[in-house]
Scaffold this motif. Structure first.
Motif, PDB file in Angstrom:
ATOM      1  N   HIS A   5       0.914  -1.280   0.101  1.00  0.00           N
ATOM      2  CA  HIS A   5      -0.181  -0.035   0.136  1.00  0.00           C
ATOM      3  C   HIS A   5       0.930   1.222   0.037  1.00  0.00           C
ATOM      4  CE1 HIS A   5      -3.187   2.640   1.379  1.00  0.00           C
ATOM      5  NE2 HIS A   5      -2.367   2.936   2.191  1.00  0.00           N
ATOM      6  N   TYR A   6       1.773   1.203   1.057  1.00  0.00           N
ATOM      7  CA  TYR A   6       2.553   2.642   0.966  1.00  0.00           C
ATOM      8  C   TYR A   6       3.522   2.671  -0.212  1.00  0.00           C
ATOM      9  CZ  TYR A   6       1.023   3.957   5.786  1.00  0.00           C
ATOM     10  OH  TYR A   6       0.372   4.293   6.721  1.00  0.00           O
ATOM     11  N   ARG A   7       4.139   1.672  -0.761  1.00  0.00           N
ATOM     12  CA  ARG A   7       4.884   1.588  -1.705  1.00  0.00           C
ATOM     13  C   ARG A   7       4.156   2.154  -2.895  1.00  0.00           C
ATOM     14  NH1 ARG A   7       9.977  -0.732  -0.742  1.00  0.00           N
ATOM     15  NH2 ARG A   7       9.901  -1.986   0.962  1.00  0.00           N
ATOM     16  N   MET A   8       2.931   1.832  -3.103  1.00  0.00           N
ATOM     17  CA  MET A   8       2.366   2.275  -4.384  1.00  0.00           C
ATOM     18  C   MET A   8       1.718   3.786  -3.913  1.00  0.00           C
ATOM     19  SD  MET A   8      -0.309  -1.037  -4.995  1.00  0.00           S
ATOM     20  CE  MET A   8      -1.050  -0.135  -6.491  1.00  0.00           C
ATOM     21  N   LEU A   9       1.606   4.092  -2.932  1.00  0.00           N
ATOM     22  CA  LEU A   9       1.123   5.601  -2.568  1.00  0.00           C
ATOM     23  C   LEU A   9       2.619   6.466  -2.963  1.00  0.00           C
ATOM     24  CD1 LEU A   9      -0.606   5.777   0.857  1.00  0.00           C
ATOM     25  CD2 LEU A   9      -1.542   5.448  -1.651  1.00  0.00           C
ATOM     26  N   ALA A  22       3.117   6.935  -6.665  1.00  0.00           N
ATOM     27  CA  ALA A  22       2.176   7.780  -7.422  1.00  0.00           C
ATOM     28  C   ALA A  22       2.282   9.339  -6.936  1.00  0.00           C
ATOM     29  CB  ALA A  22       0.722   7.153  -7.114  1.00  0.00           C
ATOM     30  N   SER A  23       2.885   9.450  -5.725  1.00  0.00           N
ATOM     31  CA  SER A  23       2.769  10.816  -5.245  1.00  0.00           C
ATOM     32  C   SER A  23       3.854  11.752  -5.636  1.00  0.00           C
ATOM     33  CB  SER A  23       2.769  10.622  -3.690  1.00  0.00           C
ATOM     34  OG  SER A  23       2.501  12.038  -3.110  1.00  0.00           O
ATOM     35  N   PRO A  24       3.506  12.945  -6.005  1.00  0.00           N
ATOM     36  CA  PRO A  24       4.670  13.754  -6.394  1.00  0.00           C
ATOM     37  C   PRO A  24       5.304  14.672  -5.213  1.00  0.00           C
ATOM     38  CG  PRO A  24       2.445  14.785  -6.788  1.00  0.00           C
ATOM     39  CD  PRO A  24       2.173  13.552  -6.305  1.00  0.00           C
ATOM     40  N   VAL A  25       4.625  14.408  -4.069  1.00  0.00           N
ATOM     41  CA  VAL A  25       5.240  14.796  -2.819  1.00  0.00           C
ATOM     42  C   VAL A  25       5.361  13.661  -1.840  1.00  0.00           C
ATOM     43  CG1 VAL A  25       4.086  17.190  -3.209  1.00  0.00           C
ATOM     44  CG2 VAL A  25       2.877  15.362  -1.974  1.00  0.00           C
ATOM     45  N   PRO A  26       6.433  14.047  -0.486  1.00  0.00           N
ATOM     46  CA  PRO A  26       6.640  12.974   0.397  1.00  0.00           C
ATOM     47  C   PRO A  26       5.415  12.237   1.004  1.00  0.00           C
ATOM     48  CG  PRO A  26       8.173  14.906   0.498  1.00  0.00           C
ATOM     49  CD  PRO A  26       6.920  15.411  -0.548  1.00  0.00           C
ATOM     50  N   VAL A  27       5.590  11.324   1.393  1.00  0.00           N
ATOM     51  CA  VAL A  27       4.562  10.483   1.979  1.00  0.00           C
ATOM     52  C   VAL A  27       4.790  10.170   3.366  1.00  0.00           C
ATOM     53  CG1 VAL A  27       3.215   8.364   2.116  1.00  0.00           C
ATOM     54  CG2 VAL A  27       3.580   9.463  -0.255  1.00  0.00           C
ATOM     55  N   LEU A  28       3.820  10.586   4.355  1.00  0.00           N
ATOM     56  CA  LEU A  28       4.206  10.119   5.912  1.00  0.00           C
ATOM     57  C   LEU A  28       3.157   8.944   6.450  1.00  0.00           C
ATOM     58  CD1 LEU A  28       5.256  13.299   5.519  1.00  0.00           C
ATOM     59  CD2 LEU A  28       5.145  13.374   8.008  1.00  0.00           C
ATOM     60  N   ALA A  29       3.716   8.143   7.130  1.00  0.00           N
ATOM     61  CA  ALA A  29       2.536   7.217   7.552  1.00  0.00           C
ATOM     62  C   ALA A  29       1.921   7.672   8.757  1.00  0.00           C
ATOM     63  CB  ALA A  29       3.362   5.864   7.820  1.00  0.00           C
ATOM     64  N   VAL A  80       7.890   0.371   9.437  1.00  0.00           N
ATOM     65  CA  VAL A  80       8.176   1.619   9.104  1.00  0.00           C
ATOM     66  C   VAL A  80       9.529   2.017   8.736  1.00  0.00           C
ATOM     67  CG1 VAL A  80       8.280   4.101  10.236  1.00  0.00           C
ATOM     68  CG2 VAL A  80       6.255   2.191  10.577  1.00  0.00           C
ATOM     69  N   LEU A  81      10.481   1.517   9.764  1.00  0.00           N
ATOM     70  CA  LEU A  81      11.684   1.711   9.283  1.00  0.00           C
ATOM     71  C   LEU A  81      12.285   1.019   7.969  1.00  0.00           C
ATOM     72  CD1 LEU A  81      13.211   0.987  13.002  1.00  0.00           C
ATOM     73  CD2 LEU A  81      13.180   3.347  11.572  1.00  0.00           C
ATOM     74  N   VAL A  87      10.357   5.152   0.936  1.00  0.00           N
ATOM     75  CA  VAL A  87       9.222   5.189   0.633  1.00  0.00           C
ATOM     76  C   VAL A  87       8.358   6.079   1.558  1.00  0.00           C
ATOM     77  CG1 VAL A  87       6.830   3.713   0.746  1.00  0.00           C
ATOM     78  CG2 VAL A  87       8.935   2.650  -0.447  1.00  0.00           C
ATOM     79  N   LEU A  88       8.859   6.035   2.797  1.00  0.00           N
ATOM     80  CA  LEU A  88       8.074   7.022   3.792  1.00  0.00           C
ATOM     81  C   LEU A  88       9.198   8.080   4.214  1.00  0.00           C
ATOM     82  CD1 LEU A  88       6.459   4.544   6.375  1.00  0.00           C
ATOM     83  CD2 LEU A  88       5.345   5.860   4.555  1.00  0.00           C
ATOM     84  N   ALA A  89       8.566   9.370   4.291  1.00  0.00           N
ATOM     85  CA  ALA A  89       9.475  10.393   4.679  1.00  0.00           C
ATOM     86  C   ALA A  89       9.351  10.681   5.941  1.00  0.00           C
ATOM     87  CB  ALA A  89       9.041  11.469   3.865  1.00  0.00           C
ATOM     88  N   GLY A  90       8.413  10.011   6.547  1.00  0.00           N
ATOM     89  CA  GLY A  90       8.067  10.277   8.080  1.00  0.00           C
ATOM     90  C   GLY A  90       6.892   9.596   8.560  1.00  0.00           C
ATOM     91  N   LEU A  91       6.619   9.739   9.915  1.00  0.00           N
ATOM     92  CA  LEU A  91       5.576   8.979  10.953  1.00  0.00           C
ATOM     93  C   LEU A  91       5.132  10.083  11.697  1.00  0.00           C
ATOM     94  CD1 LEU A  91       4.460   6.311  11.938  1.00  0.00           C
ATOM     95  CD2 LEU A  91       6.397   6.445  13.528  1.00  0.00           C
ATOM     96  N   LYS A  92       3.697   9.851  11.573  1.00  0.00           N
ATOM     97  CA  LYS A  92       2.882  10.573  12.594  1.00  0.00           C
ATOM     98  C   LYS A  92       2.180   9.575  13.658  1.00  0.00           C
ATOM     99  CE  LYS A  92      -1.208  12.790  14.321  1.00  0.00           C
ATOM    100  NZ  LYS A  92      -2.619  12.908  14.156  1.00  0.00           N
ATOM    101  N   ASP A  93       2.862   9.392  14.825  1.00  0.00           N
ATOM    102  CA  ASP A  93       2.456   8.298  15.676  1.00  0.00           C
ATOM    103  C   ASP A  93       1.491   8.706  16.885  1.00  0.00           C
ATOM    104  OD1 ASP A  93       3.752   5.516  16.948  1.00  0.00           O
ATOM    105  OD2 ASP A  93       2.943   6.913  18.327  1.00  0.00           O
TER     106      ASP A  93
END
Length: 311
Positions: free
Chosen positions: A123-127, A130-137, A153-154, A161-167
């Protein structure tokens, strides 16, 4: 604007003011943005849980992003939630919010359907592809019934794939593992780790978090920015005192009677009642089918504000 790497500071999840007939109240939304910016916040997160994103139509979501991005004019990064049940639906939101100008997207794991960690990773790899901007989980198990494992996450962060995390998981130990790895692993330079808790911001910053996404910062942005600065300055005693003041203020989320409303109705209703009492938004309405606060409950919100020095 380009998202800072890492993004640091206080990034409130912006409430979505509504009119009495439940349309987006854009003038109130922009006053709220001005209120947050005057408080010194470091970024804005629209279309999150506190924004009532789950209740908004696609058109309303897009209207929120366009209004906020246009008003901010690049002065602060604007993160936008792309939150929905499955990957195709989230991809549609990614396209909409990035076309509206969002500087980053924030997405949960898929929900409703039962998912495997391999499917969450896909899911996150597909996002990200496709996204022109960073993706945070966005890790929020009470809402999506899935806990994002620190190892996953790591792994995704190391792969770009992930630029960050909101926990918002409440698992401070797991969050610490992500934060520690992000600070020591050479492949994770620039990864953003943000706590979604109102109550342990000082602790999260002490263990290495980059910042916080507290819903209560809608009500008291100055307080959370002050707390952040005290923590960064190493002033532990004053930081603890300010965190304790904010913890007391957070008691307003419990004014709603649990016999007649859910926790979201109480908390979001209290945030909006507080913003209304402070003169920031015109109407404290929450989205249907949430139950509105009673006059007595709104009065109790006012007492919390007065005790916190906000009225």
């Amino acid at each position: 604007m380009t998202l800072p790497t890492p993004l640091t500071g206080v990034v409130p999840p912006v409430c979505t003011p509504l009119t009495p007939d439940r349309e987006v109240d854009v003038p109130s939304l922009l006053r709220l943005v001005d209120h947050l910016m005057a408080g010194g916040v470091h970024g804005l997160f629209v279309l999150g849980s506190t924004s009532e994103a789950a209740y908004l139509t696609d058109g309303q979501r897009e209207r929120v992003v366009r209004a906020v991005v246009g008003h901010v004019g690049g002065q602060l990064p604007v993160l936008a939630g792309a939150i929905d049940m499955t990957t195709p639906r989230v991809l549609d939101h990614v396209g909409r919010v990035t076309a509206a100008g969002a500087d980053a997207v924030v997405a949960t794991a898929p929900f409703y359907t039962r998912t495997h960690p391999a499917e969450i990773a896909r899911h996150y790899r597909m996002l990200a592809a496709a996204s022109p901007v960073p993706v945070l989980a966005y890790d929020i198990p009470p809402a999506v019934h899935t806990k994002l494992a620190p190892e996953l996450v790591l792994e995704l962060a190391a792969d770009g794939v992930l630029a960050g995390l909101k926990d918002s998981s409440g698992d401070l130990g797991g969050f610490r593992r992500v934060v520690t790895a992000a600070r020591t692993h050479p492949g994770l330079t620039g990864f953003t780790a943000l706590t979604g808790s109102e109550l342990v911001v000082d602790a999260a910053l002490a263990l290495g978090a980059d910042g916080a996404v507290p819903g209560l910062a809608n009500v008291d942005p100055h307080g959370y920015v002050h707390l952040y600065r005290l923590c960064r300055a190493g002033d532990r005693e004053r930081a603890r005192a300010e965190q304790e003041r904010l913890c007391a203020l957070f008691g307003l989320v419990g004014v709603g009677d649990p016999a007649r409303m859910g926790g979201s109705s109480s908390a979001l209703g209290a945030f909006k009642a507080a913003l209304h009492l402070r003169g920031v938004i015109t109407c404290p309405a929450t989205a249907e089918p949430q139950i509105p606060l009673s006059a007595d409950e709104v009065e109790r919100v006012g007492k919390f504000l007065a005790a916190g020095g906000l009225l």
